[in-house]
Design a protein around this motif. Structure first.
Motif, PDB file in Angstrom:
ATOM      1  N   LEU A  40     -36.302  52.521   4.824  1.00  0.00           N
ATOM      2  CA  LEU A  40     -36.812  52.855   6.149  1.00  0.00           C
ATOM      3  C   LEU A  40     -37.972  51.939   6.544  1.00  0.00           C
ATOM      4  O   LEU A  40     -38.110  51.570   7.711  1.00  0.00           O
ATOM      5  N   LEU A  41     -38.803  51.566   5.577  1.00  0.00           N
ATOM      6  CA  LEU A  41     -39.892  50.640   5.874  1.00  0.00           C
ATOM      7  C   LEU A  41     -39.357  49.263   6.241  1.00  0.00           C
ATOM      8  O   LEU A  41     -39.934  48.563   7.073  1.00  0.00           O
ATOM      9  N   LEU A  42     -38.248  48.877   5.624  1.00  0.00           N
ATOM     10  CA  LEU A  42     -37.617  47.594   5.946  1.00  0.00           C
ATOM     11  C   LEU A  42     -36.818  47.654   7.239  1.00  0.00           C
ATOM     12  O   LEU A  42     -36.743  46.668   7.975  1.00  0.00           O
ATOM     13  N   ASN A  43     -36.204  48.788   7.501  1.00  0.00           N
ATOM     14  CA  ASN A  43     -35.277  48.935   8.634  1.00  0.00           C
ATOM     15  C   ASN A  43     -35.562  50.230   9.390  1.00  0.00           C
ATOM     16  O   ASN A  43     -34.856  51.226   9.202  1.00  0.00           O
ATOM     17  N   PRO A  44     -36.572  50.239  10.245  1.00  0.00           N
ATOM     18  CA  PRO A  44     -36.844  51.447  11.031  1.00  0.00           C
ATOM     19  C   PRO A  44     -35.629  51.866  11.857  1.00  0.00           C
ATOM     20  O   PRO A  44     -34.804  51.023  12.230  1.00  0.00           O
ATOM     21  N   VAL A  45     -35.536  53.160  12.113  1.00  0.00           N
ATOM     22  CA  VAL A  45     -34.437  53.699  12.918  1.00  0.00           C
ATOM     23  C   VAL A  45     -35.043  54.109  14.265  1.00  0.00           C
ATOM     24  O   VAL A  45     -35.468  55.251  14.451  1.00  0.00           O
ATOM     25  N   ALA A  46     -35.080  53.158  15.192  1.00  0.00           N
ATOM     26  CA  ALA A  46     -35.731  53.382  16.480  1.00  0.00           C
ATOM     27  C   ALA A  46     -35.037  54.466  17.293  1.00  0.00           C
ATOM     28  O   ALA A  46     -35.671  55.145  18.107  1.00  0.00           O
ATOM     29  N   THR A  47     -33.754  54.666  17.081  1.00  0.00           N
ATOM     30  CA  THR A  47     -33.014  55.688  17.827  1.00  0.00           C
ATOM     31  C   THR A  47     -33.332  57.104  17.342  1.00  0.00           C
ATOM     32  O   THR A  47     -32.951  58.076  17.987  1.00  0.00           O
ATOM     33  N   ASP A  48     -34.017  57.238  16.203  1.00  0.00           N
ATOM     34  CA  ASP A  48     -34.414  58.533  15.648  1.00  0.00           C
ATOM     35  C   ASP A  48     -35.936  58.584  15.501  1.00  0.00           C
ATOM     36  O   ASP A  48     -36.459  59.150  14.557  1.00  0.00           O
ATOM     37  N   ALA A  49     -36.623  57.964  16.463  1.00  0.00           N
ATOM     38  CA  ALA A  49     -38.072  57.799  16.362  1.00  0.00           C
ATOM     39  C   ALA A  49     -38.832  59.099  16.597  1.00  0.00           C
ATOM     40  O   ALA A  49     -38.482  59.881  17.480  1.00  0.00           O
ATOM     41  N   LEU A  50     -39.859  59.306  15.799  1.00  0.00           N
ATOM     42  CA  LEU A  50     -40.819  60.377  16.056  1.00  0.00           C
ATOM     43  C   LEU A  50     -41.864  59.890  17.057  1.00  0.00           C
ATOM     44  O   LEU A  50     -42.464  60.684  17.764  1.00  0.00           O
ATOM     45  N   ARG A  51     -42.095  58.582  17.050  1.00  0.00           N
ATOM     46  CA  ARG A  51     -43.002  57.932  18.007  1.00  0.00           C
ATOM     47  C   ARG A  51     -42.155  57.023  18.893  1.00  0.00           C
ATOM     48  O   ARG A  51     -41.848  55.894  18.530  1.00  0.00           O
ATOM     49  N   THR A  52     -41.759  57.545  20.053  1.00  0.00           N
ATOM     50  CA  THR A  52     -40.860  56.781  20.927  1.00  0.00           C
ATOM     51  C   THR A  52     -41.504  55.506  21.443  1.00  0.00           C
ATOM     52  O   THR A  52     -40.817  54.511  21.649  1.00  0.00           O
ATOM     53  N   ASP A  53     -42.827  55.505  21.639  1.00  0.00           N
ATOM     54  CA  ASP A  53     -43.497  54.294  22.097  1.00  0.00           C
ATOM     55  C   ASP A  53     -43.332  53.165  21.082  1.00  0.00           C
ATOM     56  O   ASP A  53     -43.052  52.019  21.442  1.00  0.00           O
ATOM     57  N   ILE A  54     -43.450  53.495  19.802  1.00  0.00           N
ATOM     58  CA  ILE A  54     -43.286  52.480  18.759  1.00  0.00           C
ATOM     59  C   ILE A  54     -41.814  52.100  18.628  1.00  0.00           C
ATOM     60  O   ILE A  54     -41.485  50.926  18.463  1.00  0.00           O
ATOM     61  N   GLY A  55     -40.925  53.074  18.739  1.00  0.00           N
ATOM     62  CA  GLY A  55     -39.491  52.786  18.701  1.00  0.00           C
ATOM     63  C   GLY A  55     -39.072  51.876  19.837  1.00  0.00           C
ATOM     64  O   GLY A  55     -38.270  50.949  19.654  1.00  0.00           O
ATOM     65  N   ASP A  56     -39.623  52.117  21.035  1.00  0.00           N
ATOM     66  CA  ASP A  56     -39.309  51.265  22.181  1.00  0.00           C
ATOM     67  C   ASP A  56     -39.786  49.836  21.951  1.00  0.00           C
ATOM     68  O   ASP A  56     -39.064  48.873  22.253  1.00  0.00           O
ATOM     69  N   LEU A  57     -40.999  49.684  21.410  1.00  0.00           N
ATOM     70  CA  LEU A  57     -41.513  48.339  21.129  1.00  0.00           C
ATOM     71  C   LEU A  57     -40.657  47.657  20.067  1.00  0.00           C
ATOM     72  O   LEU A  57     -40.335  46.472  20.193  1.00  0.00           O
ATOM     73  N   TYR A  58     -40.262  48.395  19.039  1.00  0.00           N
ATOM     74  CA  TYR A  58     -39.414  47.839  17.982  1.00  0.00           C
ATOM     75  C   TYR A  58     -38.117  47.285  18.582  1.00  0.00           C
ATOM     76  O   TYR A  58     -37.668  46.209  18.202  1.00  0.00           O
ATOM     77  N   GLN A  59     -37.539  48.005  19.525  1.00  0.00           N
ATOM     78  CA  GLN A  59     -36.274  47.573  20.120  1.00  0.00           C
ATOM     79  C   GLN A  59     -36.457  46.456  21.148  1.00  0.00           C
ATOM     80  O   GLN A  59     -35.600  45.584  21.266  1.00  0.00           O
ATOM     81  N   SER A  60     -37.569  46.458  21.870  1.00  0.00           N
ATOM     82  CA  SER A  60     -37.728  45.495  22.963  1.00  0.00           C
ATOM     83  C   SER A  60     -38.445  44.209  22.565  1.00  0.00           C
ATOM     84  O   SER A  60     -38.175  43.154  23.142  1.00  0.00           O
ATOM     85  N   ASP A  61     -39.368  44.276  21.602  1.00  0.00           N
ATOM     86  CA  ASP A  61     -40.154  43.095  21.233  1.00  0.00           C
ATOM     87  C   ASP A  61     -40.490  43.160  19.742  1.00  0.00           C
ATOM     88  O   ASP A  61     -41.578  43.575  19.352  1.00  0.00           O
ATOM     89  N   ARG A  62     -39.532  42.740  18.938  1.00  0.00           N
ATOM     90  CA  ARG A  62     -39.673  42.840  17.484  1.00  0.00           C
ATOM     91  C   ARG A  62     -40.892  42.073  16.970  1.00  0.00           C
ATOM     92  O   ARG A  62     -41.573  42.528  16.056  1.00  0.00           O
ATOM     93  N   ALA A  63     -41.197  40.921  17.554  1.00  0.00           N
ATOM     94  CA  ALA A  63     -42.356  40.134  17.102  1.00  0.00           C
ATOM     95  C   ALA A  63     -43.654  40.903  17.340  1.00  0.00           C
ATOM     96  O   ALA A  63     -44.530  40.935  16.465  1.00  0.00           O
ATOM     97  N   ALA A  64     -43.794  41.532  18.496  1.00  0.00           N
ATOM     98  CA  ALA A  64     -44.996  42.316  18.783  1.00  0.00           C
ATOM     99  C   ALA A  64     -45.091  43.523  17.850  1.00  0.00           C
ATOM    100  O   ALA A  64     -46.173  43.850  17.355  1.00  0.00           O
TER     101      ALA A  64
END
Length: 152
Positions: free
Chosen positions: A113-137
């Protein structure tokens, strides 16, 4: 059955080398077999690499029939960890948990999970959204939090 099994599993984590690459050490909290404190290493190749995170693990009285709970005591920037440190981990969900699962399986799943977050099952949607939209950030912010909060 639970305490014998837990004692066996705890001994497994005390052995060297650790049976799970992300587990650095495990100790009992106040000599309570049902409460573990673990030092978890940020996996190589992840933005958490180099960090050491404290994770609390609580076992129910009827373990292994019910899953343990994990909670990050060290702050971590991750979509599947909420502000209180609770972890959303597939293997720990009631519909997925099986008595045959062992703590080494749980910790391997946490490392994944630390290597491959599951943004579609996020507890923190703001972080999940950033993970999906701007991986570098996302990687930059997660690495900064690891440096700030999980340095040795």
């Amino acid at each position: 059955m639970g305490s014998r099994r837990l004692a066996r599993e705890f001994r497994t984590f005390e052995e060297y080398p650790p049976p799970c690459p992300v587990v650095h050490s495990v100790i009992l909290v106040e000599e309570n077999l049902f409460e573990w404190s673990m030092a978890v290493l940020g996996p190589a190749g992840s933005p958490y690499e180099g960090g050491i995170f404290r994770v609390a693990c609580s076992f129910p009285e009827n373990y292994p029939f019910n899953a343990p709970t994990l909670r990050f005591m060290t702050r971590i920037y991750h979509p599947n960890v909420d502000d209180d440190g609770s972890v959303c981990l597939g293997i720990l969900k009631s519909e997925a948990w099986k008595p045959a699962n062992r703590m080494v399986d749980v910790m391997n799943a946490l490392g994944d999970l630390l290597l491959n977050p599951v943004a579609t099952d996020a507890l923190r949607t703001d972080i999940g959204d950033l993970y999906q939209s701007d991986r570098a950030a996302y990687n930059s912010r997660a690495a900064a939090w690891a440096r700030d909060y999980a340095s040795a």
